[in-house]
Design an enzyme around this catalytic site. Structure first.
Site, PDB file in Angstrom:
ATOM      1  N   LYS A   1      -7.375  72.199  95.333  1.00 28.87           N
ATOM      2  CA  LYS A   1      -8.038  70.892  95.363  1.00 28.87           C
ATOM      3  C   LYS A   1      -7.974  70.300  96.770  1.00 28.87           C
ATOM      4  O   LYS A   1      -8.959  69.852  97.324  1.00 28.87           O
ATOM      5  CB  LYS A   1      -7.371  69.961  94.349  1.00 28.87           C
ATOM      6  CG  LYS A   1      -7.950  68.574  94.328  1.00 28.87           C
ATOM      7  CD  LYS A   1      -7.313  67.710  93.264  1.00 28.87           C
ATOM      8  CE  LYS A   1      -7.821  66.281  93.431  1.00 28.87           C
ATOM      9  NZ  LYS A   1      -7.224  65.350  92.486  1.00 28.87           N
TER      10      LYS A   1
ATOM     11  N   GLU B   1       1.614  77.081  99.994  1.00 22.27           N
ATOM     12  CA  GLU B   1       1.671  78.409  99.378  1.00 22.27           C
ATOM     13  C   GLU B   1       0.282  79.055  99.357  1.00 22.27           C
ATOM     14  O   GLU B   1       0.111  80.225  99.700  1.00 22.27           O
ATOM     15  CB  GLU B   1       2.171  78.308  97.921  1.00 22.27           C
ATOM     16  CG  GLU B   1       3.610  77.865  97.782  1.00 22.27           C
ATOM     17  CD  GLU B   1       3.749  76.354  97.606  1.00 22.27           C
ATOM     18  OE1 GLU B   1       2.941  75.598  98.179  1.00 22.27           O
ATOM     19  OE2 GLU B   1       4.677  75.939  96.899  1.00 22.27           O
TER      20      GLU B   1
ATOM     21  N   GLY C   1      -5.196  67.939  89.434  1.00 21.78           N
ATOM     22  CA  GLY C   1      -4.956  69.389  89.535  1.00 21.78           C
ATOM     23  C   GLY C   1      -4.718  70.033  88.176  1.00 21.78           C
ATOM     24  O   GLY C   1      -5.319  71.055  87.843  1.00 21.78           O
ATOM     25  N   ARG C   2      -3.843  69.420  87.357  1.00 23.21           N
ATOM     26  CA  ARG C   2      -3.491  70.045  86.073  1.00 23.21           C
ATOM     27  C   ARG C   2      -4.564  69.826  85.014  1.00 23.21           C
ATOM     28  O   ARG C   2      -4.417  70.285  83.879  1.00 23.21           O
ATOM     29  CB  ARG C   2      -2.119  69.550  85.606  1.00 23.21           C
ATOM     30  CG  ARG C   2      -1.965  68.044  85.571  1.00 23.21           C
ATOM     31  CD  ARG C   2      -0.502  67.620  85.469  1.00 23.21           C
ATOM     32  NE  ARG C   2      -0.320  66.177  85.602  1.00 23.21           N
ATOM     33  CZ  ARG C   2      -0.219  65.527  86.766  1.00 23.21           C
ATOM     34  NH1 ARG C   2      -0.320  66.207  87.906  1.00 23.21           N
ATOM     35  NH2 ARG C   2      -0.030  64.230  86.807  1.00 23.21           N
TER      36      ARG C   2
ATOM     37  N   GLU D   1       4.508  67.505  84.469  1.00 22.18           N
ATOM     38  CA  GLU D   1       4.061  66.884  85.722  1.00 22.18           C
ATOM     39  C   GLU D   1       3.391  65.538  85.414  1.00 22.18           C
ATOM     40  O   GLU D   1       3.349  64.652  86.257  1.00 22.18           O
ATOM     41  CB  GLU D   1       3.093  67.816  86.478  1.00 22.18           C
ATOM     42  CG  GLU D   1       3.078  67.553  87.984  1.00 22.18           C
ATOM     43  CD  GLU D   1       2.223  68.528  88.784  1.00 22.18           C
ATOM     44  OE1 GLU D   1       0.992  68.544  88.616  1.00 22.18           O
ATOM     45  OE2 GLU D   1       2.790  69.276  89.605  1.00 22.18           O
TER      46      GLU D   1
ATOM     47  N   HIS E   1      13.340  86.681  68.485  1.00 28.13           N
ATOM     48  CA  HIS E   1      14.414  87.627  68.809  1.00 28.13           C
ATOM     49  C   HIS E   1      15.106  87.235  70.099  1.00 28.13           C
ATOM     50  O   HIS E   1      15.751  88.054  70.736  1.00 28.13           O
ATOM     51  CB  HIS E   1      13.830  89.041  68.905  1.00 28.13           C
ATOM     52  CG  HIS E   1      13.228  89.481  67.612  1.00 28.13           C
ATOM     53  ND1 HIS E   1      13.961  90.074  66.607  1.00 28.13           N
ATOM     54  CD2 HIS E   1      11.968  89.321  67.115  1.00 28.13           C
ATOM     55  CE1 HIS E   1      13.172  90.302  65.568  1.00 28.13           C
ATOM     56  NE2 HIS E   1      11.959  89.852  65.848  1.00 28.13           N
TER      57      HIS E   1
ATOM     58  N   LYS F   1       8.609  69.196  98.968  1.00 32.15           N
ATOM     59  CA  LYS F   1       7.645  69.739  99.944  1.00 32.15           C
ATOM     60  C   LYS F   1       8.026  69.300 101.349  1.00 32.15           C
ATOM     61  O   LYS F   1       8.020  70.094 102.282  1.00 32.15           O
ATOM     62  CB  LYS F   1       6.230  69.218  99.645  1.00 32.15           C
ATOM     63  CG  LYS F   1       5.542  69.862  98.471  1.00 32.15           C
ATOM     64  CD  LYS F   1       4.087  69.396  98.417  1.00 32.15           C
ATOM     65  CE  LYS F   1       3.442  69.645  97.084  1.00 32.15           C
ATOM     66  NZ  LYS F   1       2.127  69.060  96.925  1.00 32.15           N
TER      67      LYS F   1
END
Ligand code: F6P
Length: 542
Positions: free
Chosen positions: A204, A210, A265-266, A351, A382, A508
């Protein structure tokens, strides 16, 4: 939140009455409990009868929703008001799902027109790539898509591509690179070849450390394979709101698919961030997913709280989090195609609502977002289900399952369904000491006094079950939108801004300081732990 005190107090008093009532008794007393406490919309049935509630609980919880004016708040969001106050933005992921015939004016612009212009551009690009008309620099069609992004620019597209695998064009291989750990991009580049690979740089902001590091490494690798800088245009596309940064990176802005700052973003998989999804499953299936989400938006906006799926799920979350002190919530999709759904929901929920300050800047008076975690069933059974059944913590859970499998194979689907249904029954019923003793006695076991205690299940552990006919693009769209709105409702009840994420900033900032120190070899001032770790790394690198 302040204004909810009367409703809150009523729920507190009600909680004292109901807290020791076992769901076994509730089911025994009312054979129509499933009918009373289930609702369906957009092809999804929500069975919430295995919750520690009665009709009075629902009445008090919906009163809480009414006092928080959830319907009004939803309208404000859908109308494009700037409800993300700390960033002065509208929140309009729902507009991305509006049909072209609709109109939504924001700041004098019909955003629906803009949205459809960009999605037409994306659709044309996608058709060219999928049909093989789009050629790489040596004239070969594209065979690999590498989506480079992180957070919402990765988790949403990745989760959907996995979920819709049966709809995928199988001669296009999909790869997702998110982690700044060089291993992620290096291992991925071993699987692809430069001539047939298309990199989608999804960010965005186009400033995320990263993603830019991975994009630069991909670009360098591409050139190292013998391609020229002029070839980049055929192999790199960008999805971003930041055209300048895209151009600066060297991507042809003709291959840039934009979106808008009012898409969080999400919440962005519905936008151009969904380009990789479109490439994987085609435009028609992407549109079917949008249509499913739009249907859920309408259900959310127009349905009374008592039958409103996102509202019910949100209120149940508030009920457990704030009155039973439940601190974590499990997502258990009984569907291998949904194996990334818990990870996707972690970002969506945590978030959005992992916050401790209210809209007006005052501290939250009550607990907010829970820890979201989970794994697909039956695998989770399990691994961590032991703790769900017999641990000291009360944990709520959503079970998600399709009645029909995309891969009917012998008894597999019946076994999957049986396990899913049985787990919710076991969590609800539990097993009393008397029942455990009787079983042991029937087997002629020894040490029954001690062993029977180990075999007791308290039960009374709450679950929702979301069941649908099949997991297809339309239902998936509705399912995702259902959780988006659940998170919205909870945020409103807790008085939060669910649409900013200041909590990711400090890490950050500090990372960029530490990076400078690791690269220069000169550590700055830190506590002894941080300094010790920096020095450890410096000694190993020199
Ligand atoms: O750091 C968190 C975050 O801002 C998320 O909200 C977002 O989804 C992710 O980073 C990626 O951001 P971008 O799409 O701008 O690269």
């Amino acid at each position: 939140m302040q204004s909810l005190h009367a409703e809150w107090d009523a729920l507190k008093a009600h909680h004292r009455e109901i807290e020791s009532v076992h769901m076994r008794e509730m089911f025994a007393q009312d054979s129509s409990r499933f009918d009373t406490f289930s609702a369906s919309a957009c092809g999804i049935l929500l069975d919430y009868s295995k919750n520690r509630i009665n009709s009075e609980t629902l009445k008090l919880l919906t009163a809480l929703a009414a006092r928080a004016d959830i319907a009004g708040e939803a309208q404000r969001m859908l109308n494009g008001e700037r409800i993300n106050a700390t960033e002065q933005r509208a929140v309009l992921h729902t507009a991305l799902r509006l049909p072209a015939s609709k109109k939504l004016m924001v700041d004098g612009v019909n955003v629906v027109e803009d949205i459809h212009a960009v999605s037409d551009q994306a659709a044309a690009f996608v058709d060219k790539v999928r049909s093989g008309e789009w050629k790489g620099y040596s004239g070969k069609p594209i065979r690999h898509i590498v989506n480079i992004g992180i957070g919402g620019s990765d988790l949403g597209p990745l989760m959907v591509c996995e979920a819709l695998k049966p709809w995928q064009q199988r001669d296009l291989s999909l790869h997702f690179v998110s982690n700044v750990d060089g291993t992620h991009i290096s291992e991925t580049l071993q699987l692809v070849d430069a001539e047939t690979t298309l990199f989608i740089i999804a960010s965005k902001t186009f400033t995320t450390q990263e993603t830019l590091a991975n994009a630069h490494s991909a670009r360098q690798w591409f050139l190292d394979q013998g391609a020229g800088t002029d070839d980049i245009a055929k192999h790199f596309a960008a999805v971003s709101t930041n055209a300048d940064a895209v151009a600066e990176f060297g991507i042809d802005t003709d291959n840039m698919f934009r979106f808008w700052d009012w898409v969080g973003g999400r919440y962005s998989l519905w936008s151009s961030i969904g380009l990789t999804i479109r490439l994987a499953v085609g435009n028609e299936n992407f549109d079917a997913m949008l249509a499913g989400a739009h249907k859920m938006d309408q259900h959310f906006a127009n349905t009374p709280y008592e039958n409103n799926l996102p509202v019910i799920m949100a209120l149940l979350g508030v009920w457990y989090g704030n009155f039973f002190d439940v601190r974590s919530h499990v997502i258990a999709p009984y569907d291998q195609y949904l194996h990334r759904f818990p990870a996707y929901l972690q970002q969506l929920d945590m978030e959005s609502n992992g916050k401790s300050v209210q809209m007006d800047g005052s501290a939250c008076e009550v607990s907010t977002g829970p820890v979201i975690w989970g794994e697909p069933g039956t695998n989770g059974q399990h691994a961590f289900f032991q703790l769900l059944h017999q641990g000291t913590e009360l944990i709520s859970a959503d079970f998600i399952v399709a009645a029909k499998s995309q891969n009917p194979l012998g008894r597999h689907q019946q076994m999957l369904l049986a396990n899913c249904i049985a787990q919710t029954e076991a969590l609800m019923r539990g097993k009393t000491e008397a029942e455990a003793r009787a079983e042991l006695e029937a087997k002629g076991a020894e040490d029954i006094d001690i062993l029977s205690r180990h075999k007791v299940f308290s039960g009374n552990r709450p679950t929702n079950t979301l069941i649908f006919d099949e997991l297809n693009p339309n239902v998936l769209g509705a399912l995702i939108a259902l959780y988006e709105h659940k998170v919205f409702v909870q945020g409103k009840i807790w008085g939060l801004n669910s649409f900013d994420q200041w909590g990711v900033e400090l890490g950050k900032e500090l990372a960029s300081t530490v990076l400078g120190e690791l690269e220069s070899g000169n550590p700055g001032e830190h506590d002894s732990s941080t300094l010790g770790l920096i020095n450890y790394c410096l000694q190993r690198h020199s």
